[in-house]
Design a protein around this motif. Structure first.
Motif, PDB file in Angstrom:
ATOM      1  N   LYS A  79    -114.043  62.284 -32.328  1.00  0.00           N
ATOM      2  CA  LYS A  79    -113.519  61.427 -33.398  1.00  0.00           C
ATOM      3  C   LYS A  79    -114.007  60.005 -33.157  1.00  0.00           C
ATOM      4  O   LYS A  79    -113.685  59.397 -32.126  1.00  0.00           O
ATOM      5  CB  LYS A  79    -111.986  61.484 -33.411  1.00  0.00           C
ATOM      6  N   ILE A  80    -114.792  59.534 -34.072  1.00  0.00           N
ATOM      7  CA  ILE A  80    -115.338  58.184 -33.943  1.00  0.00           C
ATOM      8  C   ILE A  80    -114.703  57.287 -34.997  1.00  0.00           C
ATOM      9  O   ILE A  80    -113.959  57.750 -35.863  1.00  0.00           O
ATOM     10  CB  ILE A  80    -116.883  58.190 -34.080  1.00  0.00           C
ATOM     11  N   ASN A  81    -115.016  56.000 -34.948  1.00  0.00           N
ATOM     12  CA  ASN A  81    -114.490  55.055 -35.925  1.00  0.00           C
ATOM     13  C   ASN A  81    -115.659  54.310 -36.546  1.00  0.00           C
ATOM     14  O   ASN A  81    -116.382  53.592 -35.855  1.00  0.00           O
ATOM     15  CB  ASN A  81    -113.532  54.075 -35.243  1.00  0.00           C
ATOM     16  N   THR A  82    -115.837  54.498 -37.858  1.00  0.00           N
ATOM     17  CA  THR A  82    -117.014  53.921 -38.509  1.00  0.00           C
ATOM     18  C   THR A  82    -116.655  52.931 -39.611  1.00  0.00           C
ATOM     19  O   THR A  82    -117.485  52.643 -40.473  1.00  0.00           O
ATOM     20  CB  THR A  82    -117.888  55.052 -39.097  1.00  0.00           C
ATOM     21  N   ILE A 112    -120.052  71.375 -31.670  1.00  0.00           N
ATOM     22  CA  ILE A 112    -119.723  69.963 -31.430  1.00  0.00           C
ATOM     23  C   ILE A 112    -119.753  69.242 -32.779  1.00  0.00           C
ATOM     24  O   ILE A 112    -120.767  69.269 -33.478  1.00  0.00           O
ATOM     25  CB  ILE A 112    -120.744  69.292 -30.484  1.00  0.00           C
ATOM     26  N   THR A 113    -118.668  68.581 -33.131  1.00  0.00           N
ATOM     27  CA  THR A 113    -118.597  67.878 -34.414  1.00  0.00           C
ATOM     28  C   THR A 113    -118.262  66.409 -34.184  1.00  0.00           C
ATOM     29  O   THR A 113    -117.249  66.080 -33.566  1.00  0.00           O
ATOM     30  CB  THR A 113    -117.509  68.488 -35.325  1.00  0.00           C
ATOM     31  N   ILE A 114    -119.140  65.559 -34.684  1.00  0.00           N
ATOM     32  CA  ILE A 114    -118.888  64.114 -34.672  1.00  0.00           C
ATOM     33  C   ILE A 114    -118.383  63.761 -36.067  1.00  0.00           C
ATOM     34  O   ILE A 114    -119.047  64.060 -37.059  1.00  0.00           O
ATOM     35  CB  ILE A 114    -120.186  63.349 -34.353  1.00  0.00           C
ATOM     36  N   TRP A 115    -117.225  63.146 -36.119  1.00  0.00           N
ATOM     37  CA  TRP A 115    -116.659  63.014 -37.470  1.00  0.00           C
ATOM     38  C   TRP A 115    -115.779  61.794 -37.639  1.00  0.00           C
ATOM     39  O   TRP A 115    -115.304  61.200 -36.683  1.00  0.00           O
ATOM     40  CB  TRP A 115    -115.881  64.284 -37.828  1.00  0.00           C
ATOM     41  N   ASP A 116    -115.581  61.456 -38.903  1.00  0.00           N
ATOM     42  CA  ASP A 116    -114.666  60.372 -39.293  1.00  0.00           C
ATOM     43  C   ASP A 116    -114.227  60.628 -40.734  1.00  0.00           C
ATOM     44  O   ASP A 116    -114.437  61.717 -41.259  1.00  0.00           O
ATOM     45  CB  ASP A 116    -115.347  59.015 -39.123  1.00  0.00           C
ATOM     46  N   ARG A 117    -113.693  59.600 -41.387  1.00  0.00           N
ATOM     47  CA  ARG A 117    -113.059  59.828 -42.692  1.00  0.00           C
ATOM     48  C   ARG A 117    -114.046  60.226 -43.788  1.00  0.00           C
ATOM     49  O   ARG A 117    -113.838  61.201 -44.498  1.00  0.00           O
ATOM     50  CB  ARG A 117    -112.325  58.558 -43.136  1.00  0.00           C
ATOM     51  N   THR A 118    -115.114  59.442 -43.933  1.00  0.00           N
ATOM     52  CA  THR A 118    -115.976  59.700 -45.092  1.00  0.00           C
ATOM     53  C   THR A 118    -117.449  59.725 -44.697  1.00  0.00           C
ATOM     54  O   THR A 118    -117.885  59.050 -43.761  1.00  0.00           O
ATOM     55  CB  THR A 118    -115.795  58.626 -46.190  1.00  0.00           C
ATOM     56  N   ASN A 119    -118.197  60.471 -45.465  1.00  0.00           N
ATOM     57  CA  ASN A 119    -119.647  60.526 -45.247  1.00  0.00           C
ATOM     58  C   ASN A 119    -120.282  59.158 -45.486  1.00  0.00           C
ATOM     59  O   ASN A 119    -121.227  58.773 -44.807  1.00  0.00           O
ATOM     60  CB  ASN A 119    -120.263  61.559 -46.183  1.00  0.00           C
ATOM     61  N   GLU A 120    -119.750  58.437 -46.452  1.00  0.00           N
ATOM     62  CA  GLU A 120    -120.319  57.130 -46.765  1.00  0.00           C
ATOM     63  C   GLU A 120    -120.171  56.182 -45.572  1.00  0.00           C
ATOM     64  O   GLU A 120    -121.111  55.467 -45.208  1.00  0.00           O
ATOM     65  CB  GLU A 120    -119.618  56.555 -47.995  1.00  0.00           C
ATOM     66  N   GLU A 121    -118.993  56.191 -44.967  1.00  0.00           N
ATOM     67  CA  GLU A 121    -118.790  55.317 -43.808  1.00  0.00           C
ATOM     68  C   GLU A 121    -119.680  55.751 -42.645  1.00  0.00           C
ATOM     69  O   GLU A 121    -120.220  54.911 -41.917  1.00  0.00           O
ATOM     70  CB  GLU A 121    -117.316  55.337 -43.382  1.00  0.00           C
ATOM     71  N   LYS A 192    -105.294  54.443 -31.648  1.00  0.00           N
ATOM     72  CA  LYS A 192    -105.311  54.065 -33.069  1.00  0.00           C
ATOM     73  C   LYS A 192    -106.494  54.694 -33.800  1.00  0.00           C
ATOM     74  O   LYS A 192    -106.477  54.846 -35.022  1.00  0.00           O
ATOM     75  CB  LYS A 192    -105.331  52.542 -33.211  1.00  0.00           C
ATOM     76  N   ASN A 193    -107.502  55.077 -33.053  1.00  0.00           N
ATOM     77  CA  ASN A 193    -108.636  55.778 -33.657  1.00  0.00           C
ATOM     78  C   ASN A 193    -108.176  56.989 -34.469  1.00  0.00           C
ATOM     79  O   ASN A 193    -108.793  57.365 -35.458  1.00  0.00           O
ATOM     80  CB  ASN A 193    -109.593  56.210 -32.535  1.00  0.00           C
ATOM     81  N   TYR A 194    -107.068  57.577 -34.061  1.00  0.00           N
ATOM     82  CA  TYR A 194    -106.579  58.765 -34.778  1.00  0.00           C
ATOM     83  C   TYR A 194    -105.944  58.428 -36.127  1.00  0.00           C
ATOM     84  O   TYR A 194    -105.590  59.337 -36.876  1.00  0.00           O
ATOM     85  CB  TYR A 194    -105.611  59.556 -33.900  1.00  0.00           C
ATOM     86  N   PHE A 195    -105.829  57.154 -36.439  1.00  0.00           N
ATOM     87  CA  PHE A 195    -105.441  56.802 -37.815  1.00  0.00           C
ATOM     88  C   PHE A 195    -106.461  57.383 -38.812  1.00  0.00           C
ATOM     89  O   PHE A 195    -106.134  57.621 -39.969  1.00  0.00           O
ATOM     90  CB  PHE A 195    -105.380  55.277 -37.988  1.00  0.00           C
ATOM     91  N   GLY A 196    -107.665  57.568 -38.352  1.00  0.00           N
ATOM     92  CA  GLY A 196    -108.714  58.112 -39.223  1.00  0.00           C
ATOM     93  C   GLY A 196    -108.577  59.598 -39.486  1.00  0.00           C
ATOM     94  O   GLY A 196    -109.365  60.184 -40.224  1.00  0.00           O
ATOM     95  N   VAL A 197    -107.586  60.220 -38.887  1.00  0.00           N
ATOM     96  CA  VAL A 197    -107.353  61.658 -39.078  1.00  0.00           C
ATOM     97  C   VAL A 197    -106.439  61.901 -40.282  1.00  0.00           C
ATOM     98  O   VAL A 197    -106.435  62.982 -40.860  1.00  0.00           O
ATOM     99  CB  VAL A 197    -106.722  62.231 -37.778  1.00  0.00           C
ATOM    100  N   ILE A 198    -105.691  60.879 -40.675  1.00  0.00           N
ATOM    101  CA  ILE A 198    -104.689  61.050 -41.736  1.00  0.00           C
ATOM    102  C   ILE A 198    -105.112  60.345 -43.031  1.00  0.00           C
ATOM    103  O   ILE A 198    -105.990  59.484 -43.008  1.00  0.00           O
ATOM    104  CB  ILE A 198    -103.297  60.539 -41.293  1.00  0.00           C
ATOM    105  N   HIS A 199    -104.452  60.725 -44.101  1.00  0.00           N
ATOM    106  CA  HIS A 199    -104.898  60.235 -45.405  1.00  0.00           C
ATOM    107  C   HIS A 199    -104.363  58.841 -45.742  1.00  0.00           C
ATOM    108  O   HIS A 199    -104.875  58.204 -46.645  1.00  0.00           O
ATOM    109  CB  HIS A 199    -104.452  61.219 -46.505  1.00  0.00           C
ATOM    110  N   ASN A 200    -103.324  58.383 -45.018  1.00  0.00           N
ATOM    111  CA  ASN A 200    -102.647  57.161 -45.463  1.00  0.00           C
ATOM    112  C   ASN A 200    -102.446  56.125 -44.351  1.00  0.00           C
ATOM    113  O   ASN A 200    -101.337  55.605 -44.186  1.00  0.00           O
ATOM    114  CB  ASN A 200    -101.289  57.518 -46.070  1.00  0.00           C
ATOM    115  N   PRO A 201    -103.488  55.800 -43.593  1.00  0.00           N
ATOM    116  CA  PRO A 201    -103.295  54.822 -42.512  1.00  0.00           C
ATOM    117  C   PRO A 201    -102.858  53.457 -43.016  1.00  0.00           C
ATOM    118  O   PRO A 201    -102.226  52.699 -42.280  1.00  0.00           O
ATOM    119  CB  PRO A 201    -104.673  54.751 -41.840  1.00  0.00           C
ATOM    120  N   ASN A 202    -103.164  53.157 -44.267  1.00  0.00           N
ATOM    121  CA  ASN A 202    -102.769  51.859 -44.824  1.00  0.00           C
ATOM    122  C   ASN A 202    -101.251  51.671 -44.843  1.00  0.00           C
ATOM    123  O   ASN A 202    -100.759  50.550 -44.900  1.00  0.00           O
ATOM    124  CB  ASN A 202    -103.319  51.695 -46.243  1.00  0.00           C
TER     125      ASN A 202
END
Lengths: 317, 377
Positions: A79-82, A112-121, A192-202
């Protein structure tokens, strides 16, 4: 559907007890970690990873250390942060190097999966998306076939939809984030990186992101899958983060490893405080934004938030 | 409009409801087809924010006053700082639209029997645990399907479908303020009215401007104590009360809805206090709707509100002097009807969202000629 959460601890041969009770935090430094262009040098980064895992696990060979953390059967998520685009996201030079090392060790690139919220990011941060069989998988939650689960998962103050990458694909998770100052949370690191796992970190940034960071991490979908935190502190944004401000971004040439997510972030916090003090800035506490979520996390038995209880080992490669 | 035409339009209004179930996704709006947003996110500069040093911004739209660094979004999830400039990501990005009877909002004293062209985008500035539209309100815009429907297209569509009202509803229109504001202007150009269905969690300055371009605002008052707002809404009561007072001072028609949740916000003493406050601050004439809770979203462990509770609370509010107190989500209940506070005769008979009978002459009781507050034509 991947193996259920309750089965994960029994799967394979990795040393679950050893990891759970280990508050060792390893800091590996390397003067060659950043190339002349300012980006991480993959060969140096690999040396850092190998040494970090070797010391963290106490193994004579780094790959044996990896085998204490993962099995060849695991679908491993990195899980990365982009959110910070190319300037201040988890660098591809770092994440892909880690992914390839894991793949080489366990023999399956496509587990092995490198991932974050969106493909665009991900693309904005410099990643080349990939879902091909036989190669590392790099994609966002918004990829076809994934998205978010339809029912919210609730724990204490948090109620969120989880990325299906986390719920259905990933069995063992590495949090690989940059260490940064954060205007609200105090710092942003491995938890906090795991905020990117959920839909509503805001919804979870008020009151210094506390208790939200801890409450989220406590959820089975994260806590029981999390195996390793690696904080990238090659360059550290020590002020006005998490945005990129070159005048407060310092070369530190180090990465931080640990099984205990609270301990790693606690060490990261102290590094940021050290940089702030060196530059004559007020401490996070003085700015009323010390990372209070760490204490909350400790109270939830997620790890150690007191430096005196953390075994810190530093080494240079 | 005479009574016969009035009832005819009311019946026609009900039939729209049936049609509306088949509308989603097939409404032939030229503009929507012509200009889909490439990323699904708009990039229109937001109003009501301050630029701060180091590319930070401070939002002034709602009482949260989100302070955000570059690339960060506010609590609402639909407004983003990009390089020190603040943008709304949902301008024209309609996540839900429908033709609704105005009674569904509910607005009972505002063009009864009319149909409202109703729109919403993703996002909300609170996080109610009992939200009935959480699948759009608690989402970020990229997590829901939207179609591009700019202000002129919304007004055009409303006119095309003979809707005299455009309604901003479902999620929380405050968070799509710019889109709502501009659409209201377009709607007015077509002689349509604008109805805002809101939680009232907005700052006085943007509300002052909004009041100039809309005709009615319905406020969801979630409770009359801050603890409930803290624990179940993730918001604040005081600014909502200020909004209610501000709207009541204006020429905009106001109605208030109170969703009664068993054991959480149904204490009689609290309701009595609220009724007293309403009467003292805005007078007895604005309708108050007590609506029935159904278990959903994060509160599934509580039963639907007993009708007897609703009846008791209505009685309390009326004892405190409020003239128009209704019950909602209880189809067929006598408290769905409007009664003359002077002679007690039934003025508007309703069943659910349907108008069955109207006994008014213009804005007056047909029997005793008492003026009934509201917007009737």
């Amino acid at each position: 559907m991947a193996a259920g959460i309750d089965n994960l601890a029994q799967k394979g041969n990795y040393n679950f007890e050893f990891m759970m009770n280990n508050t060792r935090v390893v800091i590996i430094k390397s003067k060659t970690a950043l190339a002349a262009n300012g980006l991480p040098d993959p060969a140096s980064v690999l040396r850092i990873f190998r040494k970090g895992v070797e010391i963290l696990t106490g193994s004579s060979r780094p790959e044996d250390g990896l085998s204490q953390i993962f099995t060849s059967q695991d679908n491993i998520g990195i899980k990365i942060n982009t959110i910070g685009r190319r300037a201040i996201s988890t660098y591809p030079e770092t994440a892909v190097t880690l992914g390839l090392w894991l793949a080489k060790t366990f023999g399956h690139e496509d587990k092995i999966t490198i991932w974050d919220r969106t493909n665009e990011e991900l693309k904005d941060a410099g990643y080349k998306l990939s879902t091909s069989a036989g190669s590392l998988r790099i994609f966002g939650t918004d990829s076809r076939g994934f998205g978010y689960a339809s029912e919210p998962v609730i724990n204490r103050s948090v109620a969120s939809l989880f990325s299906k990458i986390q719920t259905e694909l990933v069995e063992a998770s590495i949090s690989l984030a940059l260490l940064k100052d954060h205007g609200l949370a105090g710092i942003t690191g491995g938890m906090k990186n795991y905020f990117g796992v959920i839909h509503n970190p805001n919804k979870y940034h008020e009151t210094n992101c506390n208790p939200y960071v801890a409450d989220l991490f406590e959820m089975d979908l994260i806590r029981k899958k999390h195996r390793l935190t690696i904080l990238d502190a090659l360059r550290v944004q020590y002020h006005r983060g998490p945005s990129y401000h070159p005048q407060w971004n310092e070369k530190c040439n180090q990465m931080i490893f640990g099984f205990d997510p609270v301990a790693v972030d606690t060490v990261g916090w102290k590094i940021i405080e050290g940089l702030r003090a060196k530059k004559g800035l007020p401490s996070l506490e003085e700015e009323n934004r010390e990372p209070a979520y760490l204490k909350t996390a400790e109270n939830l038995d997620l790890g150690q938030a007191r430096l005196e209880n953390i075994e810190i080992i530093e080494e240079e490669v | 409009m005479d009574r016969r035409k009035f009832i005819k339009s009311a019946v026609a209004g009900s039939s729209w409801l049936l049609a509306s179930n088949h509308l989603k996704g097939v409404l032939p709006l030229q503009a929507a087809a012509a200009r889909p947003a490439a990323s699904g996110l708009s990039r229109v500069e937001a109003r009501y924010y301050d630029k701060l040093p180091d590319r930070e911004i401070k939002c002034r739209l709602c009482p949260r006053f989100c302070r955000l660094g570059d690339k960060e979004r506010g609590f609402c999830g639909v407004r983003e700082n990009r390089d020190g400039k603040y943008y709304t990501l949902v301008y024209g990005q309609v996540a839900s639209y429908n033709l609704d009877p105005i009674e569904k909002k509910p607005l009972f004293h505002f063009l009864p029997g009319s149909t409202a062209f109703s729109i919403a985008t993703a996002g909300c500035n609170v996080a109610c645990k009992f939200c009935q539209n959480w699948e759009i309100s608690q989402m970020r815009p990229e997590q829901v399907k939207s179609r591009y429907l700019p202000p002129d297209s919304v007004a055009e569509a409303a006119a095309k479908y003979n809707c005299p009202i455009v309604s901003y509803t479902y999620s929380e229109p405050v968070i799509f303020y710019e889109f709502m504001y501009d659409t209201s202007l377009e709607a007015r150009r077509k002689r349509l009215r604008n109805a805002v269905i809101s939680n009232g969690f907005i700052n006085p300055e943007p509300l002052t401007e909004l009041i100039k371009v809309v005709e009615t605002i319905k406020i969801d008052l979630k409770a009359f104590n801050q603890d409930f707002y803290t624990n179940y809404v993730h918001g604040e009561l005081k600014p909502v009360l200020e909004s209610i007072k501000q709207i009541a001072r204006s020429k905009v028609w106001l109605e208030i809805v109170y969703l009664v949740i068993p054991t959480l916000n149904d204490r009689p003493e609290e309701i009595r206090q609220m009724a007293r406050w309403l009467k003292a601050e805005i007078g007895p004439e604005y309708p108050l709707h007590f609506t029935r809770f159904q278990p959903m979203y994060l509160i599934k462990n509580l039963p639907p509100t007993p009708v007897s509770t609703l009846e008791k609370l209505r009685q309390l509010a009326m004892e405190e002097g409020l003239h128009y107190v209704y019950l909602g989500n209880v189809p067929g209940h006598p408290a769905e009807n409007t009664y003359c506070p002077n002679c007690g005769q039934m003025l508007i008979e309703r069943y659910g969202y349907t108008i069955k009978k109207i006994n008014m002459s213009g804005n007056k009781c047909r029997f005793c000629h008492q003026i009934i507050p509201g917007v009737w034509s």
